[in-house]
Design an enzyme around this catalytic site. Structure first.
Site, mmCIF file in Angstrom:
data_model
loop_
_atom_site.group_PDB
_atom_site.id
_atom_site.type_symbol
_atom_site.label_atom_id
_atom_site.label_comp_id
_atom_site.label_asym_id
_atom_site.label_seq_id
_atom_site.Cartn_x
_atom_site.Cartn_y
_atom_site.Cartn_z
ATOM 1 N N LYS A 1 0.417 -6.389 4.023
ATOM 2 C CA LYS A 1 -0.927 -5.924 4.368
ATOM 3 C C LYS A 1 -0.839 -4.780 5.387
ATOM 4 C CE LYS A 1 -5.313 -7.484 6.262
ATOM 5 N NZ LYS A 1 -6.146 -8.575 6.717
ATOM 6 N N GLU B 1 10.266 -8.181 9.014
ATOM 7 C CA GLU B 1 11.073 -8.818 7.967
ATOM 8 C C GLU B 1 10.970 -8.028 6.658
ATOM 9 O OE1 GLU B 1 8.879 -10.338 9.933
ATOM 10 O OE2 GLU B 1 9.520 -12.375 10.461
ATOM 11 N N GLY C 1 -4.520 -11.990 5.086
ATOM 12 C CA GLY C 1 -3.230 -12.081 4.386
ATOM 13 C C GLY C 1 -3.094 -13.371 3.605
ATOM 14 N N ARG C 2 -3.462 -14.507 4.216
ATOM 15 C CA ARG C 2 -3.264 -15.788 3.543
ATOM 16 C C ARG C 2 -4.326 -16.058 2.479
ATOM 17 N NH1 ARG C 2 -4.393 -16.025 8.795
ATOM 18 N NH2 ARG C 2 -6.242 -17.079 9.584
ATOM 19 N N GLU D 1 -2.451 -21.724 9.878
ATOM 20 C CA GLU D 1 -2.702 -20.412 10.481
ATOM 21 C C GLU D 1 -4.205 -20.199 10.664
ATOM 22 O OE1 GLU D 1 0.139 -16.816 9.957
ATOM 23 O OE2 GLU D 1 -1.566 -16.310 8.699
ATOM 24 N N HIS E 1 11.156 -41.014 -2.720
ATOM 25 C CA HIS E 1 12.544 -41.398 -2.429
ATOM 26 C C HIS E 1 13.037 -40.747 -1.148
ATOM 27 C CE1 HIS E 1 12.831 -43.383 -6.339
ATOM 28 N NE2 HIS E 1 11.997 -42.420 -6.724
ATOM 29 N N LYS F 1 6.485 -12.585 17.970
ATOM 30 C CA LYS F 1 6.867 -11.281 17.405
ATOM 31 C C LYS F 1 7.235 -10.311 18.530
ATOM 32 C CE LYS F 1 3.829 -11.187 13.359
ATOM 33 N NZ LYS F 1 2.716 -10.510 12.704
HETATM 34 O O1 F6P Z 1 1.303 -8.781 4.938
HETATM 35 P P1 F6P Z 1 1.877 -8.523 6.275
HETATM 36 O O2 F6P Z 1 1.074 -7.552 7.076
HETATM 37 O O3 F6P Z 1 3.323 -8.068 6.149
HETATM 38 O O4 F6P Z 1 1.860 -9.847 7.109
HETATM 39 C C1 F6P Z 1 2.547 -10.986 6.668
HETATM 40 C C2 F6P Z 1 2.075 -12.222 7.357
HETATM 41 O O5 F6P Z 1 2.280 -12.132 8.756
HETATM 42 C C3 F6P Z 1 1.218 -12.770 9.457
HETATM 43 O O6 F6P Z 1 0.490 -11.806 10.098
HETATM 44 C C4 F6P Z 1 1.740 -13.782 10.440
HETATM 45 O O7 F6P Z 1 2.820 -13.323 11.144
HETATM 46 C C5 F6P Z 1 0.406 -13.454 8.375
HETATM 47 O O8 F6P Z 1 -0.894 -13.652 8.740
HETATM 48 C C6 F6P Z 1 0.606 -12.549 7.224
HETATM 49 O O9 F6P Z 1 0.280 -13.166 6.015
#
Ligand code: F6P
Length: 546
Positions: free
Chosen positions: A203, A209, A263-264, A349, A380, A509
């Site tokens: 987003k 990452e 995002g979620r 979240e 199990h 972060k």
């Molecule tokens: O889509 P992006 O901006 O890479 O963010 C990834 C995820 O990181 C977050 O901001 C949490 O760290 C989430 O809310 C989001 O889905």
């Protein structure tokens, strides 16, 4: 006292004094209980009869929902009001799955033309990849798609792609999310660069990452096919179109969304590109239809018949009134194996907050810990604790009446029997007398039976809900996800919190960014707290690459 406080107090008094103490007695007194404690949307049935609630509980819960202005807040969300107040944003993931002609205004602008344009561009792109007319740099058709994203840019599509395996007729989809090199290394190891398409999904297009993994994927591709191949092998999904351009991905391969989609909550639009790649635009459309159908139901069904409302009220009852700290999500559906992980982000979240909408501290509790695994595997592993442990964990079972393997119908019957047996066992339990009797009936002498029987007692009276549907097809998956999204919304209104921000992820972060040079060089370690400094020193002493 406000109306809300009065309603909450009444619920607490009811829980202490008049709520059914024992579900077994409640069923004995009211054999019709399963009918009055369930709600349906076509084939989809939500049963909460195995929870310690009665008609009065439901009246009090719906009364609280009214005091919290649930319906007004719901309508404000659908109308595009900026209900995400800390970010001053509308919350309109529902527009991504709006299949009606109704306009959806954001700041006076109907966003539906933009939504449809992105869906059409995604469909064109997917058709090209799926039918082989859109190829990689060498002219070879794509066989594999690698989605690089994390959190909401990974969990939703990864969960849905797995869920819809019987509908796959496109390229294989892989998901790389973790910054751990193991994730991308293991994924790339099996792939042919000439036939691999990367989707960089973020987003913000700043997430460390995702940017790190995207750079590694780019270097891998350049190493095998040369710099000129990059354009043909990368596409992007983001709201930050300028940053995508900086990365070197062309506008024709960039699929946008908007800051009014969290995002979620984003798998319904461009973030759903891997889903569309896997199952095709038509089935992706059915998935949107399912979500839209649940939206209509949520907006129109009376509270007691409304699946998301009732799931939210029962969830609130367990968390805030009964005080249970967690909830287990147990899909008796191997293809929903990633649903618990997806719901962890959606729920925790959204509702894992310490302050209310006005910034004041949450007076009681906010959202529960969400966890789970598919059945029967969980049986199990951790079901021992669910049945006999000292904590009560409300369980949410999900199961389809029909599988996709008609030749293996006996597997499905076993699956169904196990699912129903677990909720029955949680409720019924087994008394000491029953346990002893059973052992004696098996031939054990009385002394031995008396010694062993306490270990075989099940307290029972443990709550669970069950969601049953015909089959896990794209339409039903859409309904299930939308149901849970709205359930999270309902609970947030009762907690009085903002479900649509996530400030709690920021501090970690920031500190990771600050710690990177410390880990790299060791410099500045002494300025960290004692534990962190000692850990850095130990790690650096073990490191073999400098
Ligand atoms: O889509 P992006 O901006 O890479 O963010 C990834 C995820 O990181 C977050 O901001 C949490 O760290 C989430 O809310 C989001 O889905």
């Amino acid at each position: 006292m406000t109306d809300k406080q009065t309603a909450k107090l009444a619920l607490r008094e009811h829980a202490a004094n008049d709520a059914p103490a024992d579900m077994r007695a409640a069923f004995a007194a009211d054999p019709d209980r399963a009918r009055t404690h369930s709600a349906r949307l076509d084939d989809m049935l939500l049963d909460w009869s195995k929870c310690r609630v009665n008609g009065q509980t439901l009246d009090l819960l719906t009364g609280l929902a009214q005091a919290c202005r649930l319906e007004t807040r719901r309508d404000a969300m659908f109308a595009g009001e900026a209900i995400n107040t800390t970010e001053n944003r509308a919350v309109l993931h529902t527009a991504l799955r709006n299949r009606s002609d109704a306009p959806v205004p954001v700041d006076g602008h109907d966003v539906m033309a933009d939504v449809r344009a992105v869906l059409a561009a995604m469909a064109d792109f997917c058709h090209g990849v799926r039918d082989g007319t859109l190829t990689g740099a060498t002219g070879a058709a794509f066989t594999d798609v690698v989605n690089i994203g994390i959190g909401g840019s990974d969990l939703g599509p990864a969960m849905a792609v797995r869920a819809l395996a019987p509908y796959h007729d496109g390229p294989r989809c892989h998901f790389v999310s973790n910054v751990d090199a193991a994730d991308i290394a293991d994924t790339l190891a099996g792939l042919d660069p000439a036939r691999t398409l990367f989707v960089v999904a973020s987003k913000t297009f700043t997430t460390i990452e995702t940017m790190t993994n995207a750079a590694t994927a780019r270097a891998w591709l350049v190493d095998k096919l040369g710099e000129a191949a990059v354009g043909a092998h990368f596409c992007a999904v983001s709201t930050a179109l300028d940053k995508v351009t900086e990365f070197g991905i062309g506008a024709e391969r960039t699929f946008g969304f908007w800051d009014w989609v969290g995002g979620r909550y984003s798998l319904w639009g461009a973030i759903g590109l891997p889903i569309m790649m896997a199952v095709g635009p038509a089935d992706f459309g059915r998935f949107l239809d399912g979500g839209h159908t649940m939206d209509i139901h949520f907006r129109s069904a009376p509270m007691r018949e409304n699946l998301p409302v009732m799931a939210g009220l029962i969830g609130y009852w367990h968390r805030a009134i009964c005080g249970y700290p967690s909830r287990a999500i147990i899909p008796y559906d191997e293809r929903l194996a990633r649903l618990p992980a997806y719901l962890q982000q959606l729920d925790m979240e959204s509702n894992g907050k310490g302050v209310r909408l006005d910034g004041s501290p949450v007076a009681g509790v906010s959202g529960p810990i969400v966890w789970g695994e598919p059945g029967t595997n969980g049986q199990h592993a951790f079901f021992q604790l669910l049945h006999q442990g000292t904590d009560v964990v409300p369980v949410e079972f999900l199961v389809a009446a029909n599988g996709h393997e008609p030749d293996l119908a006996h597997h499905h019957q076993l699956l169904l029997a196990n699912c129903l047996a677990q909720s029955e066992a949680l409720m019924k339990g087994r008394t000491l007398a029953e346990a002893t009797e059973k052992l004696i009936a098996r031939g054990m002498d009385e002394e031995e039976a008396n010694a062993l029987a306490p270990h075989k007692v099940f307290s029972g009276n443990r709550p669970s809900t069950t969601l049953v549907y015909d089959r896990l097809d794209p339409f039903t998956l859409g309904r299930i996800i939308a149901l849970y999204e709205h359930r999270v919304f309902v609970e947030a209104q009762l907690f009085g919190i903002n479900a649509f921000d996530q400030w709690g992820v920021e501090l970690g972060k920031e500190l990771a960014t600050a710690l990177l040079p410390v880990v790299e060089t060791g410099e500045g370690a002494g300025e960290r707290d004692g534990s962190t400094a000692a850990l850095v020193a130990h790690v650096r002493a073990l490191r073999k690459d400098g």
